[in-house]
Design a protein around this motif. Structure first.
Motif, PDB file in Angstrom:
ATOM      1  N   VAL A   1       9.556   5.497  38.646  1.00 39.35           N
ATOM      2  CA  VAL A   1       9.385   4.068  38.933  1.00 39.35           C
ATOM      3  C   VAL A   1       7.952   3.679  38.593  1.00 39.35           C
ATOM      4  CG1 VAL A   1      11.177   3.978  40.725  1.00 39.35           C
ATOM      5  CG2 VAL A   1       8.826   4.416  41.368  1.00 39.35           C
ATOM      6  N   ASP A   2       7.756   2.399  38.228  1.00 47.37           N
ATOM      7  CA  ASP A   2       6.428   1.912  37.842  1.00 47.37           C
ATOM      8  C   ASP A   2       5.542   1.601  39.033  1.00 47.37           C
ATOM      9  OD1 ASP A   2       6.875   2.016  35.094  1.00 47.37           O
ATOM     10  OD2 ASP A   2       7.793   0.029  35.086  1.00 47.37           O
ATOM     11  N   MET A   3       6.135   1.041  40.076  1.00 51.73           N
ATOM     12  CA  MET A   3       5.355   0.674  41.256  1.00 51.73           C
ATOM     13  C   MET A   3       6.264   0.633  42.466  1.00 51.73           C
ATOM     14  SD  MET A   3       4.718  -3.468  40.977  1.00 51.73           S
ATOM     15  CE  MET A   3       4.105  -3.438  39.309  1.00 51.73           C
ATOM     16  N   VAL A   4       5.638   0.688  43.622  1.00 56.60           N
ATOM     17  CA  VAL A   4       6.345   0.581  44.890  1.00 56.60           C
ATOM     18  C   VAL A   4       5.721  -0.596  45.634  1.00 56.60           C
ATOM     19  CG1 VAL A   4       6.835   1.694  47.107  1.00 56.60           C
ATOM     20  CG2 VAL A   4       6.884   3.046  45.003  1.00 56.60           C
ATOM     21  N   VAL A   5       6.556  -1.481  46.142  1.00 55.94           N
ATOM     22  CA  VAL A   5       6.105  -2.630  46.918  1.00 55.94           C
ATOM     23  C   VAL A   5       6.603  -2.439  48.340  1.00 55.94           C
ATOM     24  CG1 VAL A   5       6.169  -5.138  47.156  1.00 55.94           C
ATOM     25  CG2 VAL A   5       6.305  -4.101  44.874  1.00 55.94           C
TER      26      VAL A   5
ATOM     27  N   LYS B   1      -5.806   9.923  45.436  1.00 52.50           N
ATOM     28  CA  LYS B   1      -6.584   9.919  44.197  1.00 52.50           C
ATOM     29  C   LYS B   1      -5.755   9.581  42.968  1.00 52.50           C
ATOM     30  CE  LYS B   1      -6.291  14.851  43.382  1.00 52.50           C
ATOM     31  NZ  LYS B   1      -6.994  16.084  43.183  1.00 52.50           N
ATOM     32  N   GLU B   2      -4.455   9.864  43.001  1.00 51.88           N
ATOM     33  CA  GLU B   2      -3.629   9.591  41.831  1.00 51.88           C
ATOM     34  C   GLU B   2      -2.995   8.201  41.863  1.00 51.88           C
ATOM     35  OE1 GLU B   2      -0.626  11.333  44.753  1.00 51.88           O
ATOM     36  OE2 GLU B   2      -2.771  11.496  44.389  1.00 51.88           O
ATOM     37  N   LEU B   3      -3.184   7.459  42.963  1.00 51.85           N
ATOM     38  CA  LEU B   3      -2.541   6.155  43.103  1.00 51.85           C
ATOM     39  C   LEU B   3      -3.546   5.036  43.301  1.00 51.85           C
ATOM     40  CD1 LEU B   3       0.393   6.953  45.565  1.00 51.85           C
ATOM     41  CD2 LEU B   3       0.474   6.850  43.073  1.00 51.85           C
ATOM     42  N   MET B   4      -3.192   3.880  42.786  1.00 47.92           N
ATOM     43  CA  MET B   4      -3.893   2.631  43.100  1.00 47.92           C
ATOM     44  C   MET B   4      -3.036   1.935  44.143  1.00 47.92           C
ATOM     45  SD  MET B   4      -6.641   2.260  41.232  1.00 47.92           S
ATOM     46  CE  MET B   4      -6.958   0.516  41.372  1.00 47.92           C
TER      47      MET B   4
ATOM     48  N   TYR C   1       0.756   2.002  42.549  1.00 46.36           N
ATOM     49  CA  TYR C   1       1.140   2.426  41.201  1.00 46.36           C
ATOM     50  C   TYR C   1       0.213   3.544  40.758  1.00 46.36           C
ATOM     51  CZ  TYR C   1      -2.532  -0.898  39.755  1.00 46.36           C
ATOM     52  OH  TYR C   1      -3.713  -1.584  39.615  1.00 46.36           O
ATOM     53  N   ARG C   2       0.613   4.254  39.713  1.00 43.28           N
ATOM     54  CA  ARG C   2      -0.142   5.407  39.245  1.00 43.28           C
ATOM     55  C   ARG C   2      -1.463   4.958  38.607  1.00 43.28           C
ATOM     56  NH1 ARG C   2       4.654   5.835  37.769  1.00 43.28           N
ATOM     57  NH2 ARG C   2       4.346   5.572  35.543  1.00 43.28           N
ATOM     58  N   ARG C   3      -2.529   5.553  39.057  1.00 42.75           N
ATOM     59  CA  ARG C   3      -3.862   5.204  38.581  1.00 42.75           C
ATOM     60  C   ARG C   3      -4.024   5.504  37.090  1.00 42.75           C
ATOM     61  NH1 ARG C   3      -8.562   4.632  41.578  1.00 42.75           N
ATOM     62  NH2 ARG C   3      -7.537   5.492  43.406  1.00 42.75           N
ATOM     63  N   ASP C   4      -3.584   6.657  36.654  1.00 44.01           N
ATOM     64  CA  ASP C   4      -3.843   7.077  35.270  1.00 44.01           C
ATOM     65  C   ASP C   4      -2.847   6.530  34.259  1.00 44.01           C
ATOM     66  OD1 ASP C   4      -1.716   8.566  36.172  1.00 44.01           O
ATOM     67  OD2 ASP C   4      -2.425  10.469  35.382  1.00 44.01           O
TER      68      ASP C   4
ATOM     69  N   ALA D   1       3.087  -8.028  34.419  1.00 41.47           N
ATOM     70  CA  ALA D   1       3.470  -9.434  34.620  1.00 41.47           C
ATOM     71  C   ALA D   1       4.102  -9.615  36.002  1.00 41.47           C
ATOM     72  CB  ALA D   1       4.432  -9.880  33.523  1.00 41.47           C
ATOM     73  N   PHE D   2       4.931  -8.656  36.403  1.00 41.24           N
ATOM     74  CA  PHE D   2       5.553  -8.700  37.727  1.00 41.24           C
ATOM     75  C   PHE D   2       4.479  -8.652  38.812  1.00 41.24           C
ATOM     76  CE2 PHE D   2       7.684  -6.362  41.284  1.00 41.24           C
ATOM     77  CZ  PHE D   2       8.534  -7.382  41.677  1.00 41.24           C
ATOM     78  N   LEU D   3       3.498  -7.760  38.653  1.00 43.67           N
ATOM     79  CA  LEU D   3       2.416  -7.651  39.617  1.00 43.67           C
ATOM     80  C   LEU D   3       1.618  -8.954  39.696  1.00 43.67           C
ATOM     81  CD1 LEU D   3       0.666  -6.199  41.637  1.00 43.67           C
ATOM     82  CD2 LEU D   3      -0.482  -5.028  39.742  1.00 43.67           C
TER      83      LEU D   3
END
Length: 172
Positions: A12-16, A26-29, A146-149, A158-160
């Protein structure tokens, strides 16, 4: 336990959703979009609504509708019980389905923590009542992870942007 591993693996691209108290990974924004206010709700006429003062002990004896243990909100609720030297609720129906939770609340003496915006209609029409007791878990940040790297795809970016805009325009 399901979404975050899927995020880390790239499924998945992101979690809301509700963000945990400790957000550094460290691996996530992770970004807060807004603070959610929730309430302890019960059916109209519930015995707790007839009390002048509701104590934590009253809540501890209730049957609860709670999200599953792997969710941030459930961990926060369990932690609050433990911080107050109580065992987490034992008589629990685990559910994240609003329709199920609504039916259980309206037809029993169970209690549930629900965001105000989710039960606004039920509160305005007198179907449910707010228990006059505030837990720390009734307030918390809603945000995105979402994943930092990896960055975000154009569609996810665009969704964000739309999530940020919507969050900025939410009423207080």
């Amino acid at each position: 336990d399901i979404l975050m591993p899927a995020l880390r693996s790239g499924d998945v691209d992101m979690v809301v959703g509700r963000l945990p108290e400790f957000r550094y990974r460290k691996e996530l924004m992770q970004e807060v979009l807004f603070d959610e206010q929730a309430a302890i709700v019960v059916r109209y006429g519930h015995p707790l609504t007839k009390r002048d003062v509701v104590m934590f002990d009253d809540l501890a004896r209730c049957d609860w509708i709670l999200p599953p243990p792997e969710t941030t909100l459930r961990r926060q609720i369990d932690k609050e019980f433990l911080d107050r030297n109580y065992a987490p609720p034992a008589n629990v129906v685990e559910s994240v389905s609003f329709l199920n939770n609504r039916s259980l609340l309206l037809n029993s003496d169970m209690v549930c923590i629900v965001p105000y915006h989710v039960v606004d209609l039920e509160l305005r029409h007198g179907l449910m009542s707010v228990v006059p007791f505030e837990l720390k878990a009734t307030s918390g940040p809603i945000g995105i992870s979402y994943r930092r790297d990896a960055g975000l795809s154009p569609a996810a970016a665009a969704f964000l942007d739309q999530l940020r805009l919507t969050a900025k325009n939410l009423p207080d």
